[in-house]
Design a protein around this motif. Structure first.
Motif, PDB file in Angstrom:
ATOM      1  N   VAL A 369     -29.074  32.984  22.725  1.00 35.60           N
ATOM      2  CA  VAL A 369     -30.039  32.127  23.617  1.00 35.60           C
ATOM      3  C   VAL A 369     -31.366  31.809  22.898  1.00 35.60           C
ATOM      4  CG1 VAL A 369     -31.150  31.907  25.771  1.00 35.60           C
ATOM      5  CG2 VAL A 369     -29.085  33.171  25.512  1.00 35.60           C
ATOM      6  N   ILE A 370     -31.764  30.651  22.555  1.00 38.58           N
ATOM      7  CA  ILE A 370     -32.793  30.303  21.664  1.00 38.58           C
ATOM      8  C   ILE A 370     -32.948  28.946  21.851  1.00 38.58           C
ATOM      9  CG2 ILE A 370     -31.341  29.852  19.298  1.00 38.58           C
ATOM     10  CD1 ILE A 370     -33.591  31.293  18.132  1.00 38.58           C
ATOM     11  N   GLY A 371     -34.428  28.584  21.636  1.00 38.07           N
ATOM     12  CA  GLY A 371     -34.760  27.223  21.735  1.00 38.07           C
ATOM     13  C   GLY A 371     -34.495  26.336  20.590  1.00 38.07           C
ATOM     14  N   VAL A 372     -34.310  24.981  20.607  1.00 38.89           N
ATOM     15  CA  VAL A 372     -34.243  24.518  19.475  1.00 38.89           C
ATOM     16  C   VAL A 372     -35.342  23.636  18.827  1.00 38.89           C
ATOM     17  CG1 VAL A 372     -31.792  23.886  20.547  1.00 38.89           C
ATOM     18  CG2 VAL A 372     -33.605  22.461  21.219  1.00 38.89           C
ATOM     19  N   PRO A 373     -35.479  23.443  17.715  1.00 42.01           N
ATOM     20  CA  PRO A 373     -34.281  24.012  16.729  1.00 42.01           C
ATOM     21  C   PRO A 373     -34.504  25.271  16.243  1.00 42.01           C
ATOM     22  CG  PRO A 373     -36.182  22.753  15.535  1.00 42.01           C
ATOM     23  CD  PRO A 373     -36.412  22.747  16.830  1.00 42.01           C
ATOM     24  N   ALA A 374     -33.562  26.092  16.190  1.00 44.12           N
ATOM     25  CA  ALA A 374     -33.561  27.417  15.660  1.00 44.12           C
ATOM     26  C   ALA A 374     -33.368  27.663  14.027  1.00 44.12           C
ATOM     27  CB  ALA A 374     -32.313  28.319  16.301  1.00 44.12           C
ATOM     28  N   ASP A 375     -34.525  27.788  13.572  1.00 45.59           N
ATOM     29  CA  ASP A 375     -34.536  27.445  12.092  1.00 45.59           C
ATOM     30  C   ASP A 375     -33.493  28.584  11.257  1.00 45.59           C
ATOM     31  OD1 ASP A 375     -36.788  29.330  13.299  1.00 45.59           O
ATOM     32  OD2 ASP A 375     -37.104  29.983  11.322  1.00 45.59           O
ATOM     33  N   SER A 376     -33.383  29.652  11.975  1.00 49.80           N
ATOM     34  CA  SER A 376     -32.229  30.588  11.286  1.00 49.80           C
ATOM     35  C   SER A 376     -31.078  30.134  11.318  1.00 49.80           C
ATOM     36  CB  SER A 376     -32.412  32.036  12.195  1.00 49.80           C
ATOM     37  OG  SER A 376     -32.369  31.748  13.388  1.00 49.80           O
ATOM     38  N   ILE A 377     -30.781  29.383  12.393  1.00 47.43           N
ATOM     39  CA  ILE A 377     -29.252  28.743  12.351  1.00 47.43           C
ATOM     40  C   ILE A 377     -29.375  27.368  11.347  1.00 47.43           C
ATOM     41  CG2 ILE A 377     -27.807  27.104  13.631  1.00 47.43           C
ATOM     42  CD1 ILE A 377     -28.639  28.777  16.214  1.00 47.43           C
ATOM     43  N   ARG A 378     -30.342  26.755  11.363  1.00 43.20           N
ATOM     44  CA  ARG A 378     -30.438  25.597  10.227  1.00 43.20           C
ATOM     45  C   ARG A 378     -30.430  26.333   8.849  1.00 43.20           C
ATOM     46  NH1 ARG A 378     -34.759  21.315  10.234  1.00 43.20           N
ATOM     47  NH2 ARG A 378     -36.050  22.812   9.565  1.00 43.20           N
ATOM     48  N   ASP A 379     -30.908  27.266   8.610  1.00 47.85           N
ATOM     49  CA  ASP A 379     -31.048  27.977   7.163  1.00 47.85           C
ATOM     50  C   ASP A 379     -29.477  28.576   6.947  1.00 47.85           C
ATOM     51  OD1 ASP A 379     -33.799  27.735   6.890  1.00 47.85           O
ATOM     52  OD2 ASP A 379     -33.955  29.797   7.389  1.00 47.85           O
ATOM     53  N   ALA A 380     -28.902  28.997   7.937  1.00 49.28           N
ATOM     54  CA  ALA A 380     -27.426  29.613   7.857  1.00 49.28           C
ATOM     55  C   ALA A 380     -26.639  28.192   7.460  1.00 49.28           C
ATOM     56  CB  ALA A 380     -27.027  30.307   9.084  1.00 49.28           C
ATOM     57  N   LEU A 381     -26.806  27.168   8.042  1.00 52.40           N
ATOM     58  CA  LEU A 381     -25.940  25.842   7.817  1.00 52.40           C
ATOM     59  C   LEU A 381     -26.103  25.461   6.271  1.00 52.40           C
ATOM     60  CD1 LEU A 381     -26.865  23.878  11.121  1.00 52.40           C
ATOM     61  CD2 LEU A 381     -24.539  24.619  10.216  1.00 52.40           C
ATOM     62  N   ALA A 382     -27.142  25.714   5.758  1.00 52.07           N
ATOM     63  CA  ALA A 382     -27.520  25.416   4.197  1.00 52.07           C
ATOM     64  C   ALA A 382     -26.310  26.204   3.405  1.00 52.07           C
ATOM     65  CB  ALA A 382     -28.657  25.891   3.704  1.00 52.07           C
ATOM     66  N   GLU A 383     -26.017  27.332   3.919  1.00 52.41           N
ATOM     67  CA  GLU A 383     -25.107  28.238   3.126  1.00 52.41           C
ATOM     68  C   GLU A 383     -23.678  28.207   3.624  1.00 52.41           C
ATOM     69  OE1 GLU A 383     -26.855  31.929   2.425  1.00 52.41           O
ATOM     70  OE2 GLU A 383     -28.882  31.392   2.276  1.00 52.41           O
ATOM     71  N   THR A 384     -23.257  28.129   4.924  1.00 54.50           N
ATOM     72  CA  THR A 384     -22.113  28.009   5.454  1.00 54.50           C
ATOM     73  C   THR A 384     -21.732  27.000   6.376  1.00 54.50           C
ATOM     74  OG1 THR A 384     -22.262  30.523   5.048  1.00 54.50           O
ATOM     75  CG2 THR A 384     -20.306  29.638   6.481  1.00 54.50           C
ATOM     76  N   PRO A 385     -20.922  26.395   6.289  1.00 59.58           N
ATOM     77  CA  PRO A 385     -20.304  25.212   7.377  1.00 59.58           C
ATOM     78  C   PRO A 385     -20.018  25.874   8.615  1.00 59.58           C
ATOM     79  CG  PRO A 385     -19.009  24.729   5.443  1.00 59.58           C
ATOM     80  CD  PRO A 385     -19.790  26.159   5.146  1.00 59.58           C
ATOM     81  N   LEU A 386     -20.754  25.547   9.633  1.00 57.54           N
ATOM     82  CA  LEU A 386     -20.622  26.234  10.987  1.00 57.54           C
ATOM     83  C   LEU A 386     -20.644  25.291  12.080  1.00 57.54           C
ATOM     84  CD1 LEU A 386     -23.595  28.883  11.069  1.00 57.54           C
ATOM     85  CD2 LEU A 386     -21.172  29.510  10.402  1.00 57.54           C
ATOM     86  N   ARG A 387     -19.983  25.700  13.359  1.00 61.33           N
ATOM     87  CA  ARG A 387     -19.612  24.760  14.146  1.00 61.33           C
ATOM     88  C   ARG A 387     -20.119  25.214  15.532  1.00 61.33           C
ATOM     89  NH1 ARG A 387     -14.779  24.420  16.792  1.00 61.33           N
ATOM     90  NH2 ARG A 387     -13.797  25.726  14.640  1.00 61.33           N
ATOM     91  N   LEU A 388     -20.843  24.580  16.569  1.00 63.09           N
ATOM     92  CA  LEU A 388     -20.970  25.015  17.861  1.00 63.09           C
ATOM     93  C   LEU A 388     -19.799  24.647  18.926  1.00 63.09           C
ATOM     94  CD1 LEU A 388     -24.676  23.561  17.777  1.00 63.09           C
ATOM     95  CD2 LEU A 388     -24.259  25.846  18.128  1.00 63.09           C
ATOM     96  N   LEU A 389     -19.542  25.637  19.662  1.00 59.40           N
ATOM     97  CA  LEU A 389     -18.447  25.681  20.571  1.00 59.40           C
ATOM     98  C   LEU A 389     -18.976  25.202  21.988  1.00 59.40           C
ATOM     99  CD1 LEU A 389     -16.186  28.774  20.184  1.00 59.40           C
ATOM    100  CD2 LEU A 389     -15.820  26.272  19.292  1.00 59.40           C
ATOM    101  N   PRO A 390     -18.649  24.172  22.624  1.00 59.74           N
ATOM    102  CA  PRO A 390     -19.076  23.897  24.036  1.00 59.74           C
ATOM    103  C   PRO A 390     -18.756  25.015  25.047  1.00 59.74           C
ATOM    104  CG  PRO A 390     -17.003  22.613  23.442  1.00 59.74           C
ATOM    105  CD  PRO A 390     -17.429  23.597  22.173  1.00 59.74           C
TER     106      PRO A 390
END
Length: 516
Positions: A369-390
């Motif tokens: 649970v975190i406000g957007v944009p979450a910079d740690s998630i953005r940083d992770a996207l730079a190294e690993t392709p991730l996907r958000l589940l609805p």
């Protein structure tokens, strides 16, 4: 000689330009095209126009995958608002999309004002973009992200003019003292004792400042608290803590005067339930107001077969640290999808550790649970392709129906690089809460400081601060609001919860406790 020098200089300029467009990453036109593409994804059509963009250099990306050449390109951009637009609205793309599109840190964007921007306003940004070499061309990867910076120190304020008030009080006392009944004398004594205690407490806070229980180092709560008091005459001290649950306990113990917390955790503390069952009800807890939404993020690797949270049965899930408010929310989300504790392996780690474990295939999903944009998630996207589940619609209906501080939400396109469609989820509000320590006047002053229009909290370091507004000050609020805060907000403009969200309620106070 002069001609040779001129030719040498011309060659150097041409070589520099060639490097900017080749070895040093794309030229300004290519950067501008990428920015326009990301802005089109992040904001409604006809919202902003890039009126100027200047390339400021580049550097090699030291975190590039093996065998891949990447460069981080820096640029300055000016965006012109083509129509009135409120970047702080909770139900539309806003600050999060802008930050991600520009690859800028909150302090790198200026011109976003609370209460909404007007057509013609100019937003300036120091942006970044990440590119990888593909043959003879450069291909955009995603904005390079940002790191939070320290907020500046704060100043002090002082009280004045007590003599006239003391004289007026003396006249009141002298006029009733001779004929006063025991009940009247008791009222006078109680009021004078209360006033004396309040004055001493406030003088101490003026001299030393009052503490705000914020959050983890470089976390969103701490950045907001620092941005709030920076450059003001409020003497407050944002404290580094482990997060919302600890903040609520510090407030209960009287060690701080103000705290930040998740809305659902604040309700649990007020009622003495779930993580706060052993503590009992915190009947004196009062809300100053809601700040910004904190959506539930459920992340998996891009190649994972899961398409729903219910598909995580039997999987390893990073649910958050034990004692963290986000963990409790994660467990409720999983339960709403039919997953009991025995149906998955819970890894009790924080977001940063969880994202590393997700990249290294040590967990299968991360819930936060975190406000957007979450910079740690953005940083992770730079190294690993991730996907958000609805979240499933049935689960959303159940969670919102619990009246536990949840409301429908969507993570908007453009919030994170590559996110092209909204992700259905729920959110709880980040709330600012207080106890009996602050006087009505202090609560009212703090409320006006938080919600007044025209502030640029984004430029002061809090991307989430751009979402704070009077109109959403009661959205998702589920604990009693301090009456001084309510009066201050009512004087500032209309407030209320948006349709389909949790409405502010006033649960009955515990026996012997006055709702202020």
């Amino acid at each position: 000689m002069r001609r040779r020098a001129l030719l040498t200089l011309l060659f150097a300029v041409l070589a520099s330009a060639w490097l900017a467009g080749c070895g040093g990453g794309p030229a300004a036109d290519g950067i501008r095209a990428g920015v326009n593409e990301r802005l089109a994804l992040a904001l409604p059509p006809g919202t902003v126009q890039v009126v100027a963009l200047e390339r400021r250099g580049s550097q090699a990306d030291t975190k590039a995958p093996a065998g891949e050449t990447r460069r981080i390109v820096y640029f300055d951009a000016q965006l012109k608002l083509l129509r009135d637009y409120d970047f702080g609205a909770w139900d539309s793309p806003g600050v999060a999309g802008l930050v991600s599109a520009l690859g800028a840190g909150p302090r790198g964007i200026t011109g976003i004002t609370s209460g909404g921007n007007k057509a013609g306003d100019i937003i300036r940004a120091h942006g970044t973009a990440l590119y990888r070499r593909d043959g003879e061309r450069w291909v955009g990867v995603l904005p390079a992200g940002y790191r939070p910076a320290e907020a500046p120190a704060v100043a002090t304020n002082a009280q004045s003019g007590p003599a006239a008030i003391l004289e007026a009080m003396r006249k009141v006392i002298d006029s009733v003292q001779k004929d006063a009944s025991p009940a009247q004398r008791a009222v006078i004594e109680q009021e004078l004792t209360t006033a004396h205690a309040n004055i001493r407490a406030r003088l101490a806070r003026v001299n030393e400042g009052y503490a705000i229980a914020a959050g983890a180092e470089h976390g969103q709560y701490l950045r907001f608290a620092q941005a709030l008091v920076a450059g003001t005459r409020v003497r407050a001290m944002p404290l580094v803590t482990h997060g919302g649950d600890e903040n609520l306990r510090l407030l209960r113990a009287g060690k701080v005067s103000v705290a930040l917390a998740q809305g659902d955790a604040a309700l649990d503390a007020y009622e003495g339930k779930h993580a706060f069952a052993e503590d009992g009800p915190q009947a004196s807890l009062r809300a100053i107001g809601s700040l910004y939404p904190e959506p539930v993020h459920v992340l998996v690797r891009d190649g994972d077969p899961a398409r729903s949270v219910s598909d995580l049965r039997g999987r390893r899930i990073a649910v958050g640290e034990r004692g963290a408010a986000s963990r409790g929310t994660a467990m409720r989300v999983l339960a709403a999808h039919g997953l009991a504790d025995k149906d998955f392996k819970a890894e009790e780690v924080g977001l940063g550790t969880g994202l590393v474990a997700l990249r290294q295939n040590q967990v299968d999903a991360v819930i936060q649970v975190i406000g957007v944009p979450a910079d740690s998630i953005r940083d992770a996207l730079a190294e690993t392709p991730l996907r958000l589940l609805p979240l499933d619609e049935k689960a959303i209906v159940a969670l919102v129906g619990q009246k536990a501080g949840y409301f429908r939400a969507a993570i908007a396109p453009g919030t994170y690089p590559g996110l092209s469609a909204p992700v259905r989820t729920i959110a709880t509000a980040a709330v600012l809460v207080t106890g009996p320590d602050l006087s009505d006047a202090e609560v009212a002053d703090l409320t006006r400081l938080v919600y007044r229009n025209g502030r640029d909290l984004v430029a002061r370091g809090s991307a989430q601060g751009g979402q704070i507004a009077v109109a959403t000050a009661r959205q998702g609020l589920m604990i009693p609001q301090h009456l001084a805060a309510a009066k201050a907000l009512d004087a500032m403009g209309p407030t209320g919860a948006a349709p389909g969200t949790a409405r502010p309620v006033r649960p009955p106070a515990a026996s012997g406790t006055q709702v202020r």
